[in-house]
Design a protein around this motif. Structure first.
Motif, short mmCIF file in Angstrom:
data_model
loop_
_atom_site.label_atom_id
_atom_site.label_comp_id
_atom_site.label_asym_id
_atom_site.label_seq_id
_atom_site.Cartn_x
_atom_site.Cartn_y
_atom_site.Cartn_z
N GLN A 1 0.84 -1.20 0.00
CA GLN A 1 0.00 0.00 0.00
C GLN A 1 0.87 1.25 0.00
OE1 GLN A 1 -2.40 2.00 3.44
NE2 GLN A 1 -3.66 0.29 2.66
N VAL A 2 0.50 2.21 -0.85
CA VAL A 2 1.18 3.49 -0.89
C VAL A 2 0.15 4.59 -0.72
CG1 VAL A 2 3.02 2.64 -2.40
CG2 VAL A 2 0.97 3.69 -3.41
N PRO B 1 1.77 8.96 -10.48
CA PRO B 1 3.11 8.61 -10.00
C PRO B 1 3.84 7.55 -10.83
CG PRO B 1 1.62 8.84 -8.14
CD PRO B 1 0.78 8.90 -9.39
N ILE B 2 3.10 6.72 -11.57
CA ILE B 2 3.77 5.65 -12.32
C ILE B 2 3.44 5.65 -13.81
CG2 ILE B 2 4.01 4.13 -10.32
CD1 ILE B 2 1.55 2.59 -11.30
N MET C 1 -14.89 4.96 -18.11
CA MET C 1 -13.75 4.06 -18.02
C MET C 1 -12.48 4.89 -17.94
SD MET C 1 -14.53 1.28 -20.98
CE MET C 1 -15.99 0.22 -20.93
N GLN C 2 -11.49 4.36 -17.22
CA GLN C 2 -10.18 5.01 -17.19
C GLN C 2 -9.23 4.24 -18.10
OE1 GLN C 2 -9.16 6.72 -13.54
NE2 GLN C 2 -6.95 6.62 -13.81
N LEU C 3 -8.49 4.95 -18.90
CA LEU C 3 -7.41 4.36 -19.69
C LEU C 3 -6.10 4.76 -19.03
CD1 LEU C 3 -8.62 5.25 -23.31
CD2 LEU C 3 -9.15 3.21 -21.96
N TYR C 4 -5.15 3.82 -18.99
CA TYR C 4 -3.89 4.16 -18.34
C TYR C 4 -2.71 3.57 -19.09
CZ TYR C 4 -3.44 -0.48 -16.07
OH TYR C 4 -3.29 -1.82 -15.82
N TRP C 5 -1.54 4.14 -18.82
CA TRP C 5 -0.28 3.70 -19.43
C TRP C 5 0.80 3.81 -18.36
CZ3 TRP C 5 4.26 6.50 -20.06
CH2 TRP C 5 5.23 5.92 -20.90
#
Length: 292
Positions: A61-62, A132-133, A147-151
């Motif tokens: 966990q962060v 952060p990433i 919806m969330q898109l992420y990379w």
């Protein structure tokens, strides 16, 4: 030549953009997560209940800011053989429109994927922003499906699921055609079943029927439920359906870990399903499928 022209015209009319004009941005189902928001006090209880039910592990966990405006949340990834959860316990008020997005889909190129979603009929309700990433954006499909898109900056490497979960999407009959057209175009998905008189027991109304569409793509599975909105609790609140080999054994593990069984198992076709509520209020469908 005439035949090919007719096919092209039909696809353009169907989606607004021909399928082959949109690149494939999906990676694999194990990189797609359900977004679960619980109060900070419920985070540990949810983790315990979810992992006891499905097995698997949690990342460390962060505490981070995962939105484009200032906020603070605990964040961790729960990875199980039946599905993955991105778990958030916000310590600050949750900035709008976060909390309404149901899933996070990993894409190979965020900017190009966002543009492709827009071409397929989605609204971009949160423009790309850094986290952060990596980077993220939130899109909305016809019917109000967020919806969330992420990379990720560093390419992740996750084990494949034993059983692929399904994204359960409730829309109105007015929006279902536009939603299916848009999403299948973007995801390069295929409709694997389209039942206009699916058994109402699947939405808690045994005396009725409804329109159910199942879609598969490299993002995973999706079940689209087009209803009149006359839904008894808890139907419509679940975001994900988890497939397990032994439903009764899984439900017993869930109960032993403090998970509520909201709807006892019922049979519909080759599927036997129940509805549960994890600590913190997250509602899910769990099902087993008869093997032929």
């Amino acid at each position: 030549m005439i035949r090919r022209s007719l096919i092209f015209a039909a696809l353009v009319a169907f989606s607004g953009t021909p399928v082959w004009a949109i690149s494939q941005f999906a990676v694999a189902p194990q990189y797609d997560t359900t977004h679960v928001y619980v109060a900070p006090a419920d985070v540990d209880g949810f983790v315990k209940g979810f992992l006891a039910t499905f097995g698997g592990t949690s990342t460390k966990q962060v505490v981070a800011n995962v939105t484009p405006t200032p906020s603070s949340t605990t964040s961790q990834l729960l990875q199980t053989p039946a599905g993955t959860v991105s778990l958030f316990g916000f310590k600050t008020p949750i900035p709008y429109p976060f909390g309404a997005e149901r899933t996070g889909y990993l894409v190979t190129d965020l900017d190009k994927a966002v543009n492709a979603a827009r071409k397929a009929g989605a609204d971009v309700i949160v423009a790309p922003f850094p986290d952060p990433i990596g980077r993220d954006a939130v899109i909305q499909w016809p019917g109000g499906v967020n919806m969330q898109l992420y990379w990720h900056n560093t390419k992740p490497n996750y084990a494949a699921f034993e059983t692929v979960p399904e994204n359960r999407v409730y829309v109105s009959p007015d929006a279902v055609a536009a939603f299916v057209r848009g999403f299948t175009t973007f995801a390069h998905g295929k409709v694997v079943s389209d039942d206009k008189k699916a058994p109402g027991v699947e939405i808690g109304r045994a005396d009725s029927t409804f329109h159910r569409i199942r879609i598969e793509s490299d993002f995973g599975k999706m079940t689209v439920l087009a209803t009149d909105g006359h839904l008894p609790f808890p139907y419509g609140y679940e975001m994900t359906g988890y497939e397990v080999a032994d439903l009764d054994a899984t439900l017993q593990k869930a109960k032993d870990a403090g998970v509520k069984i909201l709807v006892e198992p019922s049979q519909s076709g080759d599927r036997r399903a129940a509805m549960v509520e994890f600590p913190g209020g997250y509602v899910a469908e769990i099902h087993s499928v008869a093997k032929h």
